[in-house]
Design an enzyme around this catalytic site. Structure first.
Site, PDB file in Angstrom:
ATOM      1  CG  ASP A   1      -1.756  -1.345   1.070  1.00  0.00           C
ATOM      2  OD1 ASP A   1      -1.843  -2.129   0.317  1.00  0.00           O
ATOM      3  OD2 ASP A   1      -2.773  -1.376   1.559  1.00  0.00           O
TER       4      ASP A   1
ATOM      5  CD  GLU B   1       7.216   1.437  -4.453  1.00  0.00           C
ATOM      6  OE1 GLU B   1       7.233   2.161  -3.186  1.00  0.00           O
ATOM      7  OE2 GLU B   1       6.810   1.169  -5.740  1.00  0.00           O
ATOM      8  CE1 TYR B   2      -2.211   1.910  -6.772  1.00  0.00           C
ATOM      9  CE2 TYR B   2      -3.314   3.433  -5.136  1.00  0.00           C
ATOM     10  CZ  TYR B   2      -3.413   2.807  -5.979  1.00  0.00           C
ATOM     11  OH  TYR B   2      -4.326   3.623  -7.253  1.00  0.00           O
TER      12      TYR B   2
ATOM     13  CB  SER C   1     -36.726  -5.780 -12.560  1.00  0.00           C
ATOM     14  OG  SER C   1     -38.486  -6.166 -13.078  1.00  0.00           O
ATOM     15  CG  LEU C   2     -33.682 -10.844 -12.785  1.00  0.00           C
ATOM     16  CD1 LEU C   2     -32.709 -11.609 -12.658  1.00  0.00           C
ATOM     17  CD2 LEU C   2     -34.010 -11.423 -14.477  1.00  0.00           C
TER      18      LEU C   2
ATOM     19  CD  GLU D   1     -24.338 -13.756 -13.883  1.00  0.00           C
ATOM     20  OE1 GLU D   1     -25.042 -12.970 -13.288  1.00  0.00           O
ATOM     21  OE2 GLU D   1     -24.336 -14.170 -15.085  1.00  0.00           O
TER      22      GLU D   1
ATOM     23  CE  LYS E   1     -32.705 -10.417  -7.916  1.00  0.00           C
ATOM     24  NZ  LYS E   1     -32.353  -9.347  -6.144  1.00  0.00           N
TER      25      LYS E   1
ATOM     26  CG  ASP F   1     -29.753  -7.694  -1.043  1.00  0.00           C
ATOM     27  OD1 ASP F   1     -30.847  -7.069  -1.307  1.00  0.00           O
ATOM     28  OD2 ASP F   1     -30.379  -7.907   0.562  1.00  0.00           O
TER      29      ASP F   1
ATOM     30  CE1 TYR G   1     -26.631  -7.374 -13.928  1.00  0.00           C
ATOM     31  CE2 TYR G   1     -26.168  -7.355 -11.246  1.00  0.00           C
ATOM     32  CZ  TYR G   1     -26.739  -7.269 -12.268  1.00  0.00           C
ATOM     33  OH  TYR G   1     -27.647  -6.065 -12.135  1.00  0.00           O
TER      34      TYR G   1
ATOM     35  CE  LYS H   1     -35.681 -12.456  -3.868  1.00  0.00           C
ATOM     36  NZ  LYS H   1     -36.555 -10.417  -4.359  1.00  0.00           N
TER      37      LYS H   1
ATOM     38  CB  CYS I   1     -29.388 -17.958  40.400  1.00  0.00           C
ATOM     39  SG  CYS I   1     -29.783 -19.490  39.186  1.00  0.00           S
TER      40      CYS I   1
ATOM     41  CB  CYS J   1     -31.698 -21.469  42.912  1.00  0.00           C
ATOM     42  SG  CYS J   1     -29.726 -21.213  42.688  1.00  0.00           S
TER      43      CYS J   1
ATOM     44  CB  CYS K   1     -26.399 -20.354  39.263  1.00  0.00           C
ATOM     45  SG  CYS K   1     -26.432 -20.901  40.506  1.00  0.00           S
TER      46      CYS K   1
ATOM     47  CB  CYS L   1     -29.205 -24.148  40.525  1.00  0.00           C
ATOM     48  SG  CYS L   1     -30.132 -23.198  39.247  1.00  0.00           S
TER      49      CYS L   1
END
Ligand code: IVH
Length: 674
Positions: free
Chosen positions: A35, A37-38, A84-85, A115, A117, A119, A226, A315, A409, A412, A427, A432
């Site tokens: 990191d 070096e980046y 949409s599906l 694939e 799905k 969320d 996708y 789903k 407790c 008891c 306890c 008990c």
């Protein structure tokens, strides 16, 4: 010459280098430089661009962040609507989808791509001559919002495409927030008094609609590509599978768990498998998208209204729900541990009504700051007991005070004591009633003595009537006594006596487990039995000798020593022995033979394993012939995964390494030590 062309070249070279390393890190998950070096290269570019602002271009890596806050988002029109599906909620509905597909395509010969799905939110990215010029949300499918500045902050979205891109390309995919980032974000929001997000999807949506791109940049969204809008006439891509490969060539992150199926059979299995495994992913998925592979067939099958008929979303059953936590109550376990649980406003989750959920332990309730009256997220994975994930906090709501643990407790009224780093309170009263009940329940359970015909109600009644107070008493029961219990007749009473008699020939490891010594689970009981051969040897073994057994740590050793120091336990053992229970291994020493399941395999462990401490898990792997290593590489054979796994899981997935869980380990141990 004023040196401009050279500067220009230098700037371009730096940009290409930074793009390359960005891709290695955020898309390929295999960085080549540190990191630091980046950052050094990045600062170099920033400095040069500072000196020559006229050379700054929108695709420069420095342009991911830094755009000015906006007052609103302009509208974007999707020339090709973002569809949409349709959903399938069962395997039968998947079959129905397949029948429709074959009839519309006029052939049974259909390949599918499955694939995950994700969320998150569907977004569209437009590239002109290979440069990202517009990023938009799906909106209603035809009209979305221009969120280019925010999408530019997403590191897995290339600002410039690799390879030879067409003059115009629209790529579609899912922007999402990985779970670790989601958790960190919610924790810090809670710390600063802001509302927490109920789920990663809402968090991602809130981030994309941020007016200040700097805020968006501070929340590490990711993106899986996708699909793409392609002109079939001009393209040689003929299938979804090839399209995904093309997207990878362009520099996009494509989900590694995609799969090509020759027919529908594999599709069902894929859906079923992922419904079980979804919890192992570092992001949330809510189903599987099933797509006809051939683009020609897709075209022939077509779409109705806003849904293609060549794809469907299978789903999963909901895994989380939101409800109110009415009350925190305490259960007293077999070992005396006071275990908190939540009484919930009943809510539907995955097809069942949930009225209560576990809160694990005191420490957990404190860490997650769960309070009575809170709105909480609850989770159910597979068949396990529902859990309270955490509260959903809204600004301005007045909350109850944190839950105060009882000082005595709740069953008891005996004194309690905090142990195990404060995670549990116990306890201290061995008599008990709650402990007695739980110990009996454990003793008769299938994994322990396997005594059929003794349900919780019967045990409770026996304790109440005082005909049984400890496990040994079970073996003195007479049929007259049993017949006094509700629900028992001649036949069931003689069945119970028979199963009690039969249980006396249970082998030593099961009996040892049935004693319910704290930290001695099934596997540990087997290890102890194998190492010491008899209860007397275990009783007389010093702590160090017990700890020398692979798989047994100091806490367990202390608990075992402690068990034998208590007079009542010794009396109980004596009585059980008198009833004929065997407290030593019989026959030949059983050691795991050839065919050890992990022989010669390298295993890496991540997360908290159910029923095993880290040391126990390591030893279990060793017993099974495997070697434990600390980091995942191409040499790793298996990743052993528990709850809250770290980044190792993502790495293992990337490298297609086999994944096993505590159940699998337990099964292997069971087999190897039989
Ligand atoms: S394909 C015509 N593939 O699910 C196909 N969608 O209701 C349109 N999603 O809006 C979508 N992962 O937000 C597709 N691998 C995937 C997906 C995916 C998540 C979302 C997407 C879409 C919704 C479908």
């Amino acid at each position: 010459m004023n040196g401009k062309p050279e500067i220009h070249q230098q700037i371009n070279r730096l940009r290409r280098i930074l793009e390359y390393h960005n891709h290695r890190y955020h898309v390929l998950n295999s960085p080549e430089i540190s990191d630091a070096e980046y950052d050094r290269l990045y600062r170099q570019l920033l400095d040069l661009e500072g000196l020559h602002p006229e050379l700054v271009t929108p695709d420069s890596p420095t342009q991911r962040v830094g755009a000015e806050p906006q007052s609103g988002f302009s509208k974007v029109y999707h020339e090709v609507p973002m569809l949409s599906l349709g959903n399938a909620f069962s395997e039968a509905e998947l079959q129905e989808f397949h029948r429709r597909v074959t009839s519309l395509a006029g052939t049974d010969d259909i390949e599918y791509v499955t694939e995950l799905k994700i969320d998150g939110l569907a977004v569209s990215l437009t590239y002109e001559n290979g440069i990202l010029t517009r990023g938009a949300t799906r909106g209603n499918g035809t009209e979305g919002e221009d969120v280019t500045s925010n999408l530019k902050t997403v590191r897995s979205i290339p600002l410039r495409l690799t390879g030879i891109p067409p003059s115009r390309l629209e790529v579609r995919g899912e922007a999402y927030l990985p779970l670790p980032a989601f958790r960190i974000m919610n924790e810090s929001r809670a710390d600063t008094g802001q509302d927490s997000f109920a789920n990663p999807r809402n968090a991602a949506a809130g981030t994309l609609r941020q007016l200040d791109p700097k805020v968006a940049a501070s929340r590490p969204l990711a993106f899986f590509a996708y699909s793409a809008v392609i002109d079939d006439a001009k393209s040689d891509i003929t299938s979804q599978w090839d399209l995904l490969a093309f997207l990878m060539d362009c520099g996009f992150l494509v989900n590694p768990d995609r799969k090509l199926h020759r027919d529908i059979k594999g599709v069902t299995k894929y859906c079923r498998d992922w419904e079980k495994q979804r919890g192992t992913l570092p992001y949330e998925i809510d189903g599987v998208v099933v797509k006809v592979n051939s683009l020609a067939q897709q075209k022939k099958i077509g779409a109705v209204s806003r849904e293609p008929r060549w794809a469907i979303a299978y789903k999963f059953q909901a895994a989380t729900a939101i409800t109110r936590l009415l009350e925190i109550r305490i259960n007293v376990g077999r070992t005396g541990a006071l275990i908190p649980y939540a009484v919930l406003d009943p809510v539907q989750l995955g097809g069942v009504t949930i009225k209560s959920a576990t809160l694990h332990n005191e420490e957990d309730v404190r860490r997650k700051d769960i309070r009575e009256g809170d709105t909480v997220v609850i989770k159910r994975a597979g068949d396990v007991i529902p859990q309270v994930v955490g509260p959903v906090l809204k600004k301005g709501t007045v909350r109850n005070d944190p839950f105060v643990y009882p000082e005595r407790c709740p069953v008891c009224d005996a004194e309690v004591q905090k142990e195990d780093d404060g995670a549990f309170t116990y306890c201290l009263n061995r008599n008990c009633p709650a402990q007695r009940f739980e110990s009996l329940k454990h003793f008769v359970s299938l994994e322990a003595m396997d005594i059929a015909g003794l349900g919780p109600q019967t045990l409770e009644k026996m304790l109440e009537m005082k005909i049984v107070t400890s496990p040994a008493d079970l073996f003195s029961l007479t049929s007259e006594q049993i017949l006094l219990l509700p629900g028992f007749k001649e036949k069931s009473a003689s069945n119970l006596l028979e199963s009690l008699e039969k249980s006396k020939s249970r082998d030593f490891p099961h009996i040892l487990f049935a004693l319910g010594i704290r930290h001695v689970g099934e596997v540990t009981a087997r290890l102890l039995a194998d190492a010491f051969r008899s209860i007397d040897n275990i009783k007389n073994a010093p702590r160090e000798e017990i700890m020398a057994v692979p798989g047994i740590g100091p806490e367990t050793a202390d608990s075992i020593n402690g068990f034998f120091r208590i007079r009542e336990n010794l009396l109980q053992l004596d009585q059980l022995r008198k009833h004929g229970l065997r407290f030593e291994l019989s026959g030949e020493r059983k050691v795991p033979e050839n065919n050890l399941p992990l022989e010669g395999k390298t295993v890496v462990i991540t997360g908290t394993l159910d029923g095993y401490t880290r040391q126990e898990a390591k030893d279990a792997v060793a017993i099974l012939g495997g070697k434990v290593s600390s980091s995942v590489s191409s040499k790793t054979d298996f990743l052993l995964v528990g709850a809250n796994p770290g980044s190792k899981l993502a790495k293992a997935r990337e490298l297609r390494i086999g994944i096993i869980d505590a159940n699998e380990l337990e099964r292997m141990m069971g087999k190897a030590l039989k």
